[in-house]
Design a protein around this motif. Structure first.
Motif, mmCIF file in Angstrom:
data_model
loop_
_atom_site.group_PDB
_atom_site.id
_atom_site.type_symbol
_atom_site.label_atom_id
_atom_site.label_comp_id
_atom_site.label_asym_id
_atom_site.label_seq_id
_atom_site.Cartn_x
_atom_site.Cartn_y
_atom_site.Cartn_z
ATOM 1 N N LYS A 170 0.847 -1.494 0.052
ATOM 2 C CA LYS A 170 0.010 -0.111 0.112
ATOM 3 C C LYS A 170 1.298 1.617 0.252
ATOM 4 N N LEU A 171 2.302 0.772 1.192
ATOM 5 C CA LEU A 171 3.074 2.710 0.793
ATOM 6 C C LEU A 171 3.670 2.595 -0.544
ATOM 7 N N ALA A 172 4.094 1.888 -1.258
ATOM 8 C CA ALA A 172 4.791 1.949 -2.293
ATOM 9 C C ALA A 172 3.483 2.100 -3.302
ATOM 10 N N MET A 173 1.992 1.929 -3.958
ATOM 11 C CA MET A 173 1.115 2.188 -4.389
ATOM 12 C C MET A 173 1.042 3.746 -4.161
ATOM 13 N N ARG A 174 0.804 3.936 -3.206
ATOM 14 C CA ARG A 174 0.285 5.581 -2.434
ATOM 15 C C ARG A 174 1.847 6.779 -2.959
ATOM 16 N N GLU A 175 2.736 6.019 -2.811
ATOM 17 C CA GLU A 175 3.795 7.816 -2.032
ATOM 18 C C GLU A 175 4.404 7.485 -2.844
ATOM 19 N N SER A 176 5.112 8.368 -3.841
ATOM 20 C CA SER A 176 5.748 8.576 -4.990
ATOM 21 C C SER A 176 7.150 8.988 -4.087
ATOM 22 N N ASN A 177 8.403 8.243 -4.277
ATOM 23 C CA ASN A 177 8.946 8.341 -4.202
ATOM 24 C C ASN A 177 9.671 6.937 -3.516
ATOM 25 N N THR A 178 8.589 6.030 -4.056
ATOM 26 C CA THR A 178 8.856 4.847 -2.727
ATOM 27 C C THR A 178 9.088 3.662 -3.846
ATOM 28 N N LEU A 179 9.874 3.006 -2.797
ATOM 29 C CA LEU A 179 10.167 1.792 -3.979
ATOM 30 C C LEU A 179 9.833 0.140 -3.014
ATOM 31 N N ILE A 180 9.981 -0.908 -3.773
ATOM 32 C CA ILE A 180 9.452 -1.747 -3.524
ATOM 33 C C ILE A 180 10.408 -3.104 -3.802
ATOM 34 N N TYR A 181 10.256 -3.772 -3.782
ATOM 35 C CA TYR A 181 10.937 -5.368 -3.421
ATOM 36 C C TYR A 181 10.531 -6.146 -2.724
ATOM 37 N N SER A 182 10.342 -8.088 -3.063
ATOM 38 C CA SER A 182 10.691 -8.990 -3.830
ATOM 39 C C SER A 182 9.642 -8.837 -4.348
ATOM 40 N N MET A 183 8.810 -8.386 -5.745
ATOM 41 C CA MET A 183 7.202 -8.232 -6.111
ATOM 42 C C MET A 183 7.062 -9.010 -7.135
ATOM 43 N N ALA A 184 6.576 -9.920 -7.189
ATOM 44 C CA ALA A 184 5.653 -10.654 -8.192
ATOM 45 C C ALA A 184 5.386 -9.793 -9.718
ATOM 46 N N ARG A 185 5.215 -9.865 -10.759
ATOM 47 C CA ARG A 185 5.074 -8.630 -11.137
ATOM 48 C C ARG A 185 3.729 -9.232 -12.012
ATOM 49 N N THR A 186 1.986 -8.468 -11.459
ATOM 50 C CA THR A 186 0.781 -9.780 -12.482
ATOM 51 C C THR A 186 0.205 -8.000 -13.574
ATOM 52 N N PRO A 187 -0.969 -8.539 -14.387
ATOM 53 C CA PRO A 187 -1.129 -8.084 -14.974
ATOM 54 C C PRO A 187 -1.903 -6.640 -13.477
#
Length: 242
Positions: free
Chosen positions: A72-89
Motif C-alpha cells: 500500500k505504501l509503495a502504491m500510494r507514495e511517490s519516491n517509494t520503491l518496493i521489492y521483491s514483488m511478483a509482476r502481475t497484470p
C-alpha cells in the motif's frame, strides 16, 4: 538571455532537489532475500537493491513491513520503491518495473516430522490447512485454484502457525528453508518441502511508485542493466543460498 538564465537556474534547482530526496524502499521479511541484521535490513535481494540504487546515485532508506502494508505504501507514495514483488497484470499499471531481484519456486512446506502430510497433486493438498501472507501473489493464485487458507501479516507469522501445528502447510522456496529455520532459531532440517506448485514459479521485482521521477526511473533501469551482468546477481537469482 534572462530566459536562458532562469531556465538554467531551474535545472540546477531540480538537480539539487533530486540530490536531497531520500527514496523510501519497503519490503517484507523473507529470508534469505530480505532479513534483519544488527537492526538493519539485509539479505541477498536487499544487497542487489542497494547496489542498484547506489549505482543510480540515489539516497535510500530501507524499512521492513508486513507485505500488505509495504504494498500500500509503495502504491500510494511517490519516491517509494518496493521489492521483491511478483509482476502481475493487476499490479502492472501502478508501478515502474525496474527489474527482477529474486527468483522463487514456491511450493508446500511442512514440519519435517509430519509424516502424515503427503501430497501428490494440487487437489490432494486441499485437505490440509494452509497459511498464506495477506496480499501475496500466492493468495490470488491458490484462491483461483479453489484453496482455503488462513491469512497472516508476514511469512514469519505463517511459519509460527506451522511450528505450532495450527496449520499443516506454508508456501516457500525449498532453497530457503534452512535460512528460515535459522531465523526462527530452529535446526536447519526442521522443515521439509513436500510439493512444487508450478503456477508459483515467479520473479520478484524491484518496482517504484508510478509517480516517481522518470529521470530517477531511467537511472535505476540503467543501473539494473549493469548490475544484472555481475556474478553476484546471477548467484542470487540462480543459485541456492549458502
Amino acid at each position: 538571455m534572462l530566459r536562458i538564465i532562469v531556465l538554467l537556474v531551474g535545472i540546477s534547482l531540480s538537480r539539487f532537489a533530486d540530490a536531497d530526496t531520500i527514496y523510501k524502499i519497503v519490503t517484507e521479511l523473507s529470508p534469505p532475500n530480505q532479513t534483519v541484521e544488527n537492526h538493519k535490513v539485509a539479505g541477498t535481494s536487499t544487497e542487489l537493491v542497494k547496489q542498484i540504487t547506489h549505482h543510480a546515485g540515489i539516497d535510500t532508506e530501507f524499512t521492513i513491513y508486513p507485505w500488505a502494508r509495504a504494498y500500500k505504501l509503495a502504491m500510494r507514495e511517490s519516491n517509494t520503491l518496493i521489492y521483491s514483488m511478483a509482476r502481475t497484470p493487476e499490479r502492472e499499471n501502478y508501478f515502474h518495473w525496474i527489474g527482477p531481484v529474486a527468483l522463487f519456486h514456491l511450493g508446500f512446506v511442512t514440519n519435517s516430522y509430519r509424516d502424515d502430510v503427503t501430497i501428490t497433486t494440487l487437489e490432494h493438498a486441499k485437505q490440509y490447512k494452509l497459511a498464506l501472507q495477506r496480499g501475496d501473489v500466492a493468495e490470488g493464485v491458490l484462491k483461483a485454484l479453489g484453496f482455503d487458507y488462513v491469512l497472516t501479516t508476514d511469512i514469519e507469522k505463517s511459519y509460527e502457525l506451522l511450528i505450532g501445528n495450527k496449520v499443516d502447510l506454508v508456501l516457500d522456496d525449498p532453497r530457503y528453508l534452512s535460512s528460515m529455520a535459522k531465523e526462527l532459531n530452529l535446526p536447519q532440517d526442521h522443515f521439509k518441502f513436500v510439493f512444487d506448485v508450478k503456477q508459483l514459479s515467479v520473479k520478484g521485482y524491484l518496482a517504484a511508485n508510478y509517480n516517481t521521477s522518470i529521470d530517477v526511473i531511467n537511472k535505476l533501469k540503467l543501473a539494473f542493466t549493469e548490475i544484472s551482468q555481475t556474478d553476484f546477481y546471477h548467484q542470487v537469482l540462480e543459485s541456492a543460498p549458502h
